[in-house]
Design a protein around this motif. Structure first.
Motif, PDB file in Angstrom:
ATOM      1  N   ASP A 264       0.817  -1.216   0.000  1.00  0.00           N
ATOM      2  CA  ASP A 264       0.000   0.000   0.000  1.00  0.00           C
ATOM      3  C   ASP A 264       0.848   1.262   0.000  1.00  0.00           C
ATOM      4  N   ASN A 265       2.117   1.139   0.362  1.00  0.00           N
ATOM      5  CA  ASN A 265       2.985   2.314   0.469  1.00  0.00           C
ATOM      6  C   ASN A 265       3.962   2.447  -0.697  1.00  0.00           C
ATOM      7  N   GLY A 266       3.759   1.697  -1.758  1.00  0.00           N
ATOM      8  CA  GLY A 266       4.652   1.812  -2.904  1.00  0.00           C
ATOM      9  C   GLY A 266       4.911   0.473  -3.556  1.00  0.00           C
ATOM     10  N   LEU A 267       6.141   0.242  -4.018  1.00  0.00           N
ATOM     11  CA  LEU A 267       6.485  -0.983  -4.701  1.00  0.00           C
ATOM     12  C   LEU A 267       6.692  -2.127  -3.702  1.00  0.00           C
ATOM     13  N   PHE A 268       6.260  -3.306  -4.100  1.00  0.00           N
ATOM     14  CA  PHE A 268       6.567  -4.508  -3.318  1.00  0.00           C
ATOM     15  C   PHE A 268       8.030  -4.854  -3.538  1.00  0.00           C
ATOM     16  N   SER A 269       8.691  -5.312  -2.477  1.00  0.00           N
ATOM     17  CA  SER A 269      10.064  -5.785  -2.651  1.00  0.00           C
ATOM     18  C   SER A 269      10.270  -7.058  -1.848  1.00  0.00           C
ATOM     19  N   GLY A 270      11.142  -7.911  -2.342  1.00  0.00           N
ATOM     20  CA  GLY A 270      11.411  -9.164  -1.655  1.00  0.00           C
ATOM     21  C   GLY A 270      12.528  -9.916  -2.343  1.00  0.00           C
ATOM     22  N   VAL A 271      12.831 -11.090  -1.813  1.00  0.00           N
ATOM     23  CA  VAL A 271      13.834 -11.964  -2.398  1.00  0.00           C
ATOM     24  C   VAL A 271      13.222 -13.344  -2.561  1.00  0.00           C
ATOM     25  N   GLY A 272      13.407 -13.948  -3.721  1.00  0.00           N
ATOM     26  CA  GLY A 272      12.939 -15.302  -3.976  1.00  0.00           C
ATOM     27  C   GLY A 272      14.112 -16.242  -4.139  1.00  0.00           C
ATOM     28  N   ILE A 273      13.917 -17.491  -3.761  1.00  0.00           N
ATOM     29  CA  ILE A 273      14.950 -18.519  -3.912  1.00  0.00           C
ATOM     30  C   ILE A 273      14.320 -19.735  -4.563  1.00  0.00           C
ATOM     31  N   ASP A 274      14.904 -20.204  -5.639  1.00  0.00           N
ATOM     32  CA  ASP A 274      14.455 -21.425  -6.303  1.00  0.00           C
ATOM     33  C   ASP A 274      15.427 -22.552  -5.959  1.00  0.00           C
ATOM     34  N   ILE A 275      14.924 -23.615  -5.310  1.00  0.00           N
ATOM     35  CA  ILE A 275      15.762 -24.728  -4.879  1.00  0.00           C
ATOM     36  C   ILE A 275      15.153 -26.043  -5.361  1.00  0.00           C
TER      37      ILE A 275
END
Length: 331
Positions: free
Chosen positions: A123-134
């Motif tokens: 709600d406060n802007g861009l979503f950010s995160g880290v993904g890991i494919d294992i």
């Protein structure tokens, strides 16, 4: 420097950004259907860091829907788990008939072999995160028991996992290609420890609670695999690493046996399709096959027994707007 794929939406003309982003996601991860209300001039930044068999991808983007559908799974399944770490924003997940929301630093994961709908928003802007494919082969066999559950990323092994991951993302420019496989192994080992800790917590639950949780997971598995005519107690038990005898014990508190529960679910889905106006042109035998009935005669017999009329008559009644009083399958 480690091998990286980098995407900045500002480097692509506004009208082409979202399509380019969709193609990149499917090419670097797995086939996905993406939708956004901001597709006209999409804003996103995406990095994919190669660590041998493991991929890490820090990213930020505008609100986005991810769909992993049965059709896309049939097209390509890399047999991997995707671990998600939201940093800013919330992940809302629908999978196996259940919904859950994960706030920043709540680790959670998806199975590439199972359908899901993920909505990332902030709600406060861009979503950010880290993904890991294992790859699944690198994680505990019982890991699928934790699908849909949050794992804290600020305490215990979760904190170690998160700290290692965020530091790796920040320092990737100073690392060499030969560091990649070693770091991937370390990250996979930390993921194993994280999952093992969560599984130990599950095993500490009372026996009745564990058995009920297992029953819910099995029912979700059955719903996802109803189209498979080879869905049997043996295949279900094998998929959950239990004996057929224990599977029947898990279902002893249900109204039906395992086989009866499968048949009931298939008949309910078939009945729904028979009264769906958009599927009136679909042959009845095709609907039967869609829901795992390999023999049309067996389907007709089971349907008549459950609903008190053959499928053709049931469909006819549905066409006369009598769907509200159509019978449900008998217990």
């Amino acid at each position: 420097m480690l091998t990286e794929t980098v995407f900045h939406s500002e480097n692509v003309p506004g009208a082409d950004r979202f399509d380019y982003w969709c193609e990149l996601m499917s090419a670097t991860h797995l086939p996905l259907e993406l939708r956004s209300d901001h597709a006209a001039e999409y804003l996103a930044c995406h990095r994919v860091i190669e660590l041998g068999a493991v991929k890490v991808w820090p990213t930020f983007y505008q609100p986005l829907h991810f769909y992993r559908t049965p059709k896309l799974i049939r097209r390509s399944d890399p047999e991997q788990f995707h671990i998600a770490l939201p940093l800013r924003g919330v992940n809302h997940v629908e999978s196996a008939g259940q919904t859950a929301s994960f706030v920043p630093y709540e680790l959670h994961f998806f199975d590439s072999s199972q359908p899901y709908h993920l909505y990332s928003t902030n709600d406060n802007g861009l979503f950010s995160g880290v993904g890991i494919d294992i790859p699944k082969a690198l994680l505990p066999k019982q890991a699928d028991q934790l699908l849909g559950r949050p794992m804290p990323g600020r305490e215990g092994i979760g904190a170690l996992f998160t700290q290692f991951l965020t530091r790796l993302v920040a320092d990737s420019g100073s690392l060499t290609p030969t560091d990649g496989p070693r770091l991937g192994t370390v990250l996979a080992n930390l993921a194993c420890a994280l999952f093992a800790q969560a599984l130990d917590a599950e095993h500490a639950l009372p026996s009745e609670t564990r058995q009920r949780n297992l029953a819910l997971r099995i029912q979700s598995f059955i719903r996802q695999n109803l189209p498979d005519p080879q869905l049997t107690p043996s295949t279900i038990a094998a998929a959950h690493h239990i004996s057929v005898r224990y599977l029947h014990r898990v279902f002893r508190h249900e109204d039906r046996t395992v086989v009866a529960w499968i048949r009931h679910q298939r008949l309910e889905h078939a009945a729904r399709d028979l009264t769906d106006p958009t599927q009136h042109a679909t042959p009845i035998h095709a609907i039967a096959a869609r829901w795992g009935f390999a023999c049309h005669a067996d389907f007709t017999r089971a349907f008549r027994s459950a609903y008190g009329m053959p499928p053709r008559d049931y469909r006819s009644e549905g066409r006369t707007d009598c769907s509200q009083r159509l019978p449900r399958p008998r217990a």
